[in-house]
Design a protein around this motif. Sequence first.
Motif, mmCIF file in Angstrom:
data_model
loop_
_atom_site.group_PDB
_atom_site.id
_atom_site.type_symbol
_atom_site.label_atom_id
_atom_site.label_comp_id
_atom_site.label_asym_id
_atom_site.label_seq_id
_atom_site.Cartn_x
_atom_site.Cartn_y
_atom_site.Cartn_z
ATOM 1 N N LEU A 53 0.825 -1.200 0.000
ATOM 2 C CA LEU A 53 0.000 0.000 0.000
ATOM 3 C C LEU A 53 0.863 1.254 0.000
ATOM 4 O O LEU A 53 0.611 2.200 -0.759
ATOM 5 N N MET A 54 1.888 1.292 0.842
ATOM 6 C CA MET A 54 2.712 2.503 0.928
ATOM 7 C C MET A 54 3.372 2.822 -0.399
ATOM 8 O O MET A 54 3.363 3.977 -0.862
ATOM 9 N N TYR A 55 3.956 1.834 -1.051
ATOM 10 C CA TYR A 55 4.668 2.124 -2.300
ATOM 11 C C TYR A 55 3.706 2.436 -3.442
ATOM 12 O O TYR A 55 4.032 3.258 -4.309
ATOM 13 N N THR A 56 2.540 1.815 -3.467
ATOM 14 C CA THR A 56 1.585 2.197 -4.515
ATOM 15 C C THR A 56 1.096 3.620 -4.282
ATOM 16 O O THR A 56 0.937 4.386 -5.238
ATOM 17 N N HIS A 57 0.896 4.027 -3.033
ATOM 18 C CA HIS A 57 0.493 5.409 -2.763
ATOM 19 C C HIS A 57 1.569 6.388 -3.222
ATOM 20 O O HIS A 57 1.268 7.472 -3.736
ATOM 21 N N TYR A 58 2.811 6.031 -3.034
ATOM 22 C CA TYR A 58 3.925 6.851 -3.523
ATOM 23 C C TYR A 58 3.839 7.011 -5.034
ATOM 24 O O TYR A 58 3.968 8.124 -5.568
ATOM 25 N N LEU A 59 3.575 5.919 -5.756
ATOM 26 C CA LEU A 59 3.466 6.009 -7.215
ATOM 27 C C LEU A 59 2.173 6.676 -7.666
ATOM 28 O O LEU A 59 2.065 7.077 -8.820
ATOM 29 N N TYR A 60 1.200 6.788 -6.777
ATOM 30 C CA TYR A 60 -0.035 7.501 -7.106
ATOM 31 C C TYR A 60 0.156 9.017 -7.079
ATOM 32 O O TYR A 60 -0.810 9.756 -7.251
ATOM 33 N N ASN A 61 1.368 9.488 -6.833
ATOM 34 C CA ASN A 61 1.658 10.922 -6.735
ATOM 35 C C ASN A 61 1.036 11.563 -5.508
ATOM 36 O O ASN A 61 0.671 12.742 -5.518
ATOM 37 N N CYS A 62 0.916 10.783 -4.413
ATOM 38 C CA CYS A 62 0.506 11.370 -3.145
ATOM 39 C C CYS A 62 1.590 12.333 -2.656
ATOM 40 O O CYS A 62 2.784 12.042 -2.757
ATOM 41 N N VAL A 63 1.184 13.466 -2.099
ATOM 42 C CA VAL A 63 2.164 14.416 -1.564
ATOM 43 C C VAL A 63 2.719 13.953 -0.230
ATOM 44 O O VAL A 63 3.783 14.410 0.201
ATOM 45 N N ALA A 64 2.016 13.072 0.456
ATOM 46 C CA ALA A 64 2.478 12.527 1.724
ATOM 47 C C ALA A 64 1.891 11.135 1.878
ATOM 48 O O ALA A 64 0.761 10.879 1.442
ATOM 49 N N VAL A 65 2.657 10.235 2.485
ATOM 50 C CA VAL A 65 2.202 8.860 2.705
ATOM 51 C C VAL A 65 2.637 8.432 4.098
ATOM 52 O O VAL A 65 3.572 8.996 4.678
ATOM 53 N N GLY A 66 1.976 7.421 4.626
ATOM 54 C CA GLY A 66 2.382 6.938 5.936
ATOM 55 C C GLY A 66 1.435 5.890 6.474
ATOM 56 O O GLY A 66 0.392 5.600 5.883
ATOM 57 N N PHE A 67 1.844 5.318 7.609
ATOM 58 C CA PHE A 67 1.026 4.345 8.315
ATOM 59 C C PHE A 67 0.236 5.042 9.420
ATOM 60 O O PHE A 67 0.444 6.216 9.716
ATOM 61 N N ALA A 98 12.906 1.478 19.945
ATOM 62 C CA ALA A 98 13.461 0.922 18.712
ATOM 63 C C ALA A 98 12.351 0.829 17.684
ATOM 64 O O ALA A 98 11.158 0.859 18.012
ATOM 65 N N LEU A 99 12.761 0.727 16.442
ATOM 66 C CA LEU A 99 11.773 0.554 15.380
ATOM 67 C C LEU A 99 11.129 -0.818 15.475
ATOM 68 O O LEU A 99 11.807 -1.830 15.677
ATOM 69 N N THR A 100 9.814 -0.874 15.334
ATOM 70 C CA THR A 100 9.116 -2.134 15.140
ATOM 71 C C THR A 100 9.229 -2.519 13.660
ATOM 72 O O THR A 100 9.674 -1.717 12.831
ATOM 73 N N PRO A 101 8.805 -3.719 13.288
ATOM 74 C CA PRO A 101 8.773 -4.041 11.852
ATOM 75 C C PRO A 101 7.928 -3.053 11.046
ATOM 76 O O PRO A 101 8.239 -2.791 9.879
ATOM 77 N N ILE A 102 6.880 -2.487 11.651
ATOM 78 C CA ILE A 102 6.100 -1.456 10.944
ATOM 79 C C ILE A 102 6.986 -0.243 10.677
ATOM 80 O O ILE A 102 7.026 0.294 9.563
ATOM 81 N N GLY A 103 7.694 0.205 11.704
ATOM 82 C CA GLY A 103 8.582 1.341 11.539
ATOM 83 C C GLY A 103 9.695 1.070 10.563
ATOM 84 O O GLY A 103 10.114 1.970 9.803
ATOM 85 N N GLU A 104 10.210 -0.167 10.537
ATOM 86 C CA GLU A 104 11.264 -0.520 9.581
ATOM 87 C C GLU A 104 10.776 -0.354 8.145
ATOM 88 O O GLU A 104 11.497 0.152 7.280
ATOM 89 N N VAL A 105 9.541 -0.775 7.880
ATOM 90 C CA VAL A 105 9.004 -0.642 6.521
ATOM 91 C C VAL A 105 8.891 0.831 6.140
ATOM 92 O O VAL A 105 9.277 1.227 5.030
ATOM 93 N N GLN A 106 8.373 1.670 7.067
ATOM 94 C CA GLN A 106 8.223 3.087 6.712
ATOM 95 C C GLN A 106 9.588 3.751 6.549
ATOM 96 O O GLN A 106 9.782 4.522 5.609
ATOM 97 N N ARG A 107 10.525 3.484 7.456
ATOM 98 C CA ARG A 107 11.827 4.124 7.294
ATOM 99 C C ARG A 107 12.504 3.657 6.010
ATOM 100 O O ARG A 107 13.181 4.441 5.341
ATOM 101 N N GLY A 108 12.320 2.383 5.641
ATOM 102 C CA GLY A 108 12.867 1.917 4.377
ATOM 103 C C GLY A 108 12.319 2.697 3.200
ATOM 104 O O GLY A 108 13.046 3.025 2.254
#
Length: 934
Positions: free
Chosen positions: A266-280, A292-302
Amino acid sequence: MACHFPHLLNPRIHPDDGRRGVRVPTWETFEHVTQFITLRDLAQTAWREDLERYTEQFNLGRVVWPLMNLLHCGHLAEVLDEILRRRLYLFDLWSYVPGSPLEGTWSNITPPPGMVRHLQRTLGDRFLGIDNGEQDGRYIWATAEQQCPREQSRCAQYLGFQRHFQKLCDELGNRMTALTSLTFGHYFLKEGNHLLLGAETAQALPNSQLYYAFIRGAGKQYGVHWFGNASVFNRWGWKDYGAPKRDGRYRSGPEEGSSLSLLKRLMYTHYLYNCVAVGFESGWLTETPPYALTPIGEVQRGAVEFVSRHGQPGVMHTPAALLLDFFAGWVPPRHLYTPYVYQVWGGMPYEAGDYLTHGVLSLLLPGYENASYFHDERGFLSPTPFGDMTDCLLSDAPLWVLRQYGLLVAAGALTVTRELADKLRAFVAGGGHLVVTAGNARGLLPGLMIEHEQVRVAAGVAVDWSDGTGEVEEHAFALCRATVPAGAEVLARCGELPSVVRVAHGEGHVTLLLSPFGLPAEAQHSGPIANAEEQPLACPFGLLRHVRRALGRAFAAEQLFTVGDGLGFVTCRRAAGDYLLALYNNGQRALPWRIDSRCGTIGSVRELELDRSEQGAVGQWPKGHAGGAAGGGRSDARTIAGGDIRLFAVSVQEDGMTLLPAPQPPPRPRNRLLALRGPGSVQEEILRRPTFFEHFDGVKLEWRYLRDRDPGRLRDEQDWLARHQVRAVVDFSRDLNLFPGLTLLDAYPPHYAASVAAIDGVLAKMRLCAARDAVIAVHRRPENHWTDERARAEFVVRIGELCRRAADHGVTLHLQTDHWKRLPDAAAVLDLVAEIGQPNLRYALNVGHLWPGAELPDEMIALAGERLGAVLLCAPRVDSAGQVYDAHLPVHGSGIDPAPLSAAGDVLFIFDAIYPDWDAEYLDAQALRRALGS
């Protein structure tokens, strides 16, 4: 030939940019890069440490998304200073639920008085509004469900929806960001008080591709950017890596809620949708020190690091648009907010056009209606046979927006007005491809006649295509008889009857499907339809096979790439020959992939490395679905693993593609006012005309409208009119008749005193609705004891007095051309204006009050000079005896040439006819536009 529109949205060129009540952000606001959203609470005492931790230490994003209680805490000023210092964004303050007690997180919490203006002054464009969060879903679940009786008009349903959200946005300060939970984003943006539009994807909500088809379409129509959000919730719980929690039937845990795989896709498709901001939504960090980062945080920071390395994706390839009626109120056939299926507006059953919408979307997004109903997460993202490349528009979309697409599909039942038909013809003539069913095609093209008679075609009939292939329909359906223009090409036949016809028009063409709405004649399912988890949804009316084929050919013609069966993909064009493709596998088994180009020879394909931290992490898969025996398979040069998403930079020697030009929107009209004569709400009359502001910027009201309304009601309406910059003119002339209405002559003092009081009362109320102009007229003299000369002298005195009283309220009076039964000629009124000599008295030329032998409009315009303040447009009627009637007919078709009005200059043009319908209003507006060259 495929088309591509290579331009990112620029809200500043939208005609509404200067008219709407808020200044919406642009890519410049976001520093020309996709920003990331994080941090949901700033009201606690450790807020400063949290800002440092989320935005700097762990680099999760710069758009902070706190609770509304921040606005009621004692350290707000310090928070705002820190946001400015760190160049962050304050986004979508949330937790408002209308009607709830002020207890707990979700309540009727609102900003303190004046707070929204304070935030705007302090943060400027970095204050991104108050949350209109999931409220469209709440409306359907709660408010629409309570209607009694339930409105059966879609327009009435829209008006009820608009009233609900006008109050909601008034409470929150009318500087909003909408996080939609259904498909009503167009209606929010049309109000002109929303800064951004997005959706909460995953959760127990609809398909993300469907959401953003509507969101992108709304954003492009109304000139507002969009953002992306993916929720850690699903129907049964939420993903959290802290101590287990429970909220009613919902449970938290690392394997609960949305899978990491889905969140990442979902995050990467939103990025390609030309969203000005994305996130969880939440869950980035562990709950206790050492953080520390959780696996959720790891995905967003990546993802943050990916964007930092690779920059922007380019412009998403969306060459196709589905066109729905403005009042459609369409929603998916099943969703979270009601147990009922196949309903629009929260209580009206699907009709044929709605099943057509569902059918077309099912062709583009197979299985989209399953979103949230299956534990394996099917339906949140669908395979895309033609690519994820379609936006959804409503029928108020202007022509310059339609021209951003190569293909337009009339995908629902449309109210085909003269205006819409003109727009669709111009779209096709300019090179576009329109696909339309017979139910929407009447009156669309010259020489095209659709007869009302329907021809039933039995089940099992062969459909023969022009390319020599054939297919057999499984269900009986109906064809409409049609007389098509000469030279039209028959693409498919059912026996001797044409069923799919291609009609050339200008540079483009129309594909006409001669089924009324592309559906079988009988339902394909009988009895109740179960709406249950882990079960597919039965559909009573699916698209006919030959309709699916015709639509499929149209969509395929707009593809730039193919990637393989069963996959989803998004295409972005970064520069000439430079593309970014996202391929994703929504299943749990590996599938083969291969990128082939339809827009030229491929030079190279290079994979861009993504963070893979979710692989092998607890919570990678939906609970109970661990990717099958092979764990989802593997991603390599030939296959893409289940649940995976991969991004590729593709270089192409482009060939066979049309780049669509940059948009050239016309300016909004100025000083064009439509006369409204009924007692109904001015606001609702405007709302019933979805394209009102393409043609008018104001209204003329009868003076009784103000007289009969209390000041409080006028103020309430004025708030909306002011936000939309609606200009108002008040007309006294209809009741200026000596008796029994109003008089300007002091012949009988009691009646004159009552008239003065009535007029002055309305002049005072005009300030409440920001009306600065009024139309008046002279009337007949008293029947006895008064000569014409005495009456004229009295008019000079009394109108002069009225001018001075009007000036006290900031009102300019416009004395209109007299009707022929009142004064000898139109020039006499102009002489009267000159003799009265008040600075706030102008001359109003009423075209409908001129008649054969009277002064021509151009002569009167020249004679009036700078004293001309308004032109009232209407036409008289002449009977068979040559007698003239003041009928206030439309100018279009009357024989009156409006061309001389081009000499009138910067005056009010008031469309003063008694119009039978919107078509007549539109045609008069077009006639004046042509006459004035604008």
